[in-house]
Design an enzyme around this catalytic site. Structure first.
Site, PDB file in Angstrom:
ATOM      1  N   ASP A 100      13.736  15.829  13.030  1.00 49.39           N
ATOM      2  CA  ASP A 100      14.055  16.617  11.846  1.00 49.39           C
ATOM      3  C   ASP A 100      14.290  18.058  12.305  1.00 49.39           C
ATOM      4  OD1 ASP A 100      14.141  17.515   9.141  1.00 49.39           O
ATOM      5  OD2 ASP A 100      12.789  15.895   8.596  1.00 49.39           O
ATOM      6  N   ASP A 204      17.581  19.628   8.056  1.00 41.67           N
ATOM      7  CA  ASP A 204      16.938  20.092   6.834  1.00 41.67           C
ATOM      8  C   ASP A 204      17.744  21.212   6.156  1.00 41.67           C
ATOM      9  OD1 ASP A 204      14.371  19.984   5.261  1.00 41.67           O
ATOM     10  OD2 ASP A 204      14.313  22.090   5.820  1.00 41.67           O
ATOM     11  N   GLU A 258      20.849  17.355   5.282  1.00 40.50           N
ATOM     12  CA  GLU A 258      20.303  17.388   3.934  1.00 40.50           C
ATOM     13  C   GLU A 258      21.018  18.539   3.242  1.00 40.50           C
ATOM     14  OE1 GLU A 258      16.209  17.909   1.373  1.00 40.50           O
ATOM     15  OE2 GLU A 258      16.779  19.309   2.908  1.00 40.50           O
ATOM     16  N   HIS A 332      10.518  11.656   1.434  1.00 41.88           N
ATOM     17  CA  HIS A 332       9.208  12.309   1.289  1.00 41.88           C
ATOM     18  C   HIS A 332       9.195  13.364   0.180  1.00 41.88           C
ATOM     19  CE1 HIS A 332      11.725  14.889   3.609  1.00 41.88           C
ATOM     20  NE2 HIS A 332      10.883  15.888   3.449  1.00 41.88           N
ATOM     21  N   ASP A 333      10.367  13.662  -0.419  1.00 43.72           N
ATOM     22  CA  ASP A 333      10.420  14.649  -1.506  1.00 43.72           C
ATOM     23  C   ASP A 333      10.579  13.987  -2.876  1.00 43.72           C
ATOM     24  OD1 ASP A 333      10.367  16.769   0.317  1.00 43.72           O
ATOM     25  OD2 ASP A 333      12.554  16.905   0.411  1.00 43.72           O
TER      26      ASP A 333
END
Ligand code: ISL
Length: 558
Positions: A100, A204, A258, A332-333
């Site tokens: 990530d 990210d 993302e 995970h969000d």
């Protein structure tokens, strides 16, 4: 010449949230040794790539999305040697590893930031955005709003004569990508990890890295005032292309961005292979079908029709524009998918989880599975804010804390929407901490761990894991899933998601019922079914009606 072989189009990616996956040394916190111990479990599932949420050294204010050292590992996760072992063992099993990459911001404990604030004349001062405040430095430089509900400018301390920019928490200062040295640092980080053997990156909030440089206040909006100055900013494409030419192209790797609040038009450019920027990028348009303006707290009744419209648009876009995109329902969000999208996480949990899996895994694109999704893990159902650790949740609460009534009113919503819902430890069995650890974990284990865990799922005749296995096998067997075109049927039906996939070889028909009751199949389709062979179903049923949350996959060879 680029070394890319585009393997990402054949990838099935499993996202691991390392602190909650498996605790190898029983300190209540997941780690790399724990992940290594579960590689066989993942191999058997059929996935061929892992995305690790950040494992770098970090004060963990935002669970690792605040990095203090990009070239070292947070001690509770293990060491660099553990990562090397993980890469080696995963590769031996044919599993690739994605890291990530969090480079829109660093931690405020990163050496660069520490140097920047200790000495204004240090070259590191220009690694970040420092600006003088307004009104004698009493007010921030502008009115931009950030993602965690707070302002985007903070002072290091009361006496500082300047503010620094942070689009997330104040412990996550934004990097100044205008500075060529910052970009060189990122190239260096990419090469470091690629040389170590990783296969790519999930990037990210990568579409926030370029900011309009006027730093003027913007017209106030309900959410994210100023975002027109920092989402998909003016130099975004140029910056990404630089990363590609100076690092990524030299390795057979992949990137998935993302890209928050991005339209299809934005992604068309970002993921256009000719432009050499990103390989693919997440859109959240479908997961935002149950809220207004992409804000999860502004809840809206989920509409399958709306959802289908979004999927239809994106699937057709792949063919028309020769781009590719990731398929996902969880991360995970996000809240857990089962219990969402009209489905049920109680009585019909198993068929719901299988139907949801079918609905997106037969589409064109690269499927992502978030840890626990493959056994139908549910939300945590928090009762109390003290149970929650997530910085975003607490920031939202603090924002409302001034007013007792507002706080009371919104607490339930905030508990339901908290990102910690999907971050509870993975449940492997029914032992005290769900087999995740022998010590009390950093976040409480789901209360349904005795019913919903890997061991129990594998023993069941209706195993969700085994169902995912079959979907993955089907994906590997039938080229039509990767290559075929997409055709949405019955677009106005509010209960059924039915689509066909077609290539020279075969035609696939996918039927998913989002209804909690028995419903009839459309007549025309019932007649057609004889021509197909059913290759997967989540009920033992082949009649003209569908059970609650039933899913079927059919194939017809040409
Ligand atoms: O999680 C969100 C809302 O609840 C999103 O707005 C989220 O903050 C946004 O998608 C960006 O997410 C990524 O960057 C954040 C980090 O907290 C998230 O975990 C990460 O996925 C900052 O690095």
């Amino acid at each position: 010449m680029s070394k890319h072989t585009n393997w990402y189009k054949d990838a099935i990616i499993y996202q691991i949230y390392p602190r909650s996956f498996c605790d190898g040394n029983d300190d209540g916190f997941g780690d790399i040794k724990g992940i290594i111990s579960k590689l066989d479990y993942l191999k058997e599932l059929g996935i061929n790539c892992i995305w690790l949420s950040p494992i770098f050294d970090s004060p963990q204010v935002d669970n690792g999305y605040d990095i203090a050292n990009y070239k070292d590992i947070y001690p509770k996760f293990g060491t660099l040697n553990d990562v090397k072992e993980l890469i080696k063992k995963a590769h031996n099993l044919g599993i690739k590893i994605l890291m990530d990459l969090v480079v829109n911001h660093t931690s405020d404990k990163h050496e660069w930031f520490l140097k920047a604030i200790s000495d204004k004349s240090s070259p590191y001062h220009d690694y970040y955005y420092f600006k003088k405040g307004k009104k004698n430095n009493k007010k921030p430089p502008n009115n931009w709003q950030g993602f965690f509900g707070e302002g985007t400018w903070s002072k290091v301390d009361e006496n500082s004569d300047e503010y620094y920019l942070h689009l997330f928490s104040k412990e996550q200062p934004d990097l100044n990508w205008e500075n060529p040295k910052v970009r060189k640092e990122v190239v260096d980080i990419l090469r470091f990890w690629l040389d170590l053997g990783v296969d790519g990156f999930r990037c990210d909030v990568i579409n926030l890295i370029s900011k309009k440089q006027d730093f003027k206040s913007r017209f106030p909006k309900l959410i994210l005032t100023g975002s027109d100055a920092y989402i998909n900013g003016p130099r975004l494409h140029e910056f990404l292309h630089q990363l590609y030419t100076e690092a990524l192209k030299d390795y057979d790797c992949m990137t998935v961005g993302e890209t928050v609040f991005s339209s299809m038009e934005d992604l068309k450019k970002l993921c256009d292979p000719k432009r050499e920027e990103l390989d693919m990028a997440f859109s959240f348009e479908h997961t935002d079908c149950d809220n207004y303006f992409g804000v999860k707290y502004l809840k809206r009744k989920f509409s399958l029709k709306r959802f289908k419209k979004v999927i239809n648009k994106w699937e057709n876009n792949i063919d028309k524009n020769n781009i590719w995109y990731p398929l996902f329902l969880e991360n995970h969000d996000q809240r857990r998918s089962v219990g969402r999208f009209l489905t049920d996480d109680k009585k019909f949990r198993r068929p719901s989880a299988m139907m949801l899996a079918t609905s997106y895994m037969m589409l064109k694109g690269t499927p992502f599975i978030y840890q626990g999704q493959e056994i139908g893990m549910t939300n945590a159902y928090f009762e109390n804010v003290d149970e929650i650790k997530d910085v975003e949740t607490h920031n939202m609460l603090n924002l409302c804390s001034k007013n007792y009534f507002v706080r009371k009113l919104i607490t339930k919503n905030i508990l339901e929407q908290s990102r910690d819902n999907a971050r509870t430890p993975m449940c492997w069995d029914d032992s005290i901490y769900g087999g995740f650890s022998k010590k009390e974990p950093w976040l409480r284990v789901n209360k349904n761990k005795n019913r919903i865990n890997v061991k129990r799922d594998l023993e069941s005749h209706h195993s969700i894991y085994r169902y995912y296995q079959k979907l993955i096998e089907i994906r590997k067997k039938y080229s039509v899933i990767k290559n075929g075109n997409f055709k949405l049927l019955y677009k106005n039906n509010k209960n059924l998601f039915i689509y066909k996939r077609n290539d020279n070889d075969s035609e696939m028909l996918v039927i998913c019922s989002f209804k909690n009751n028995i419903i009839k199949l459309p007549n025309k389709l019932s007649i057609e079914l004889d021509k197909y062979e059913c290759i997967l179903k989540n009920y033992n049923n082949d009649l003209n009606y569908l059970m609650p949350y039933e899913a079927r996959v059919y194939i017809k060879r040409h």
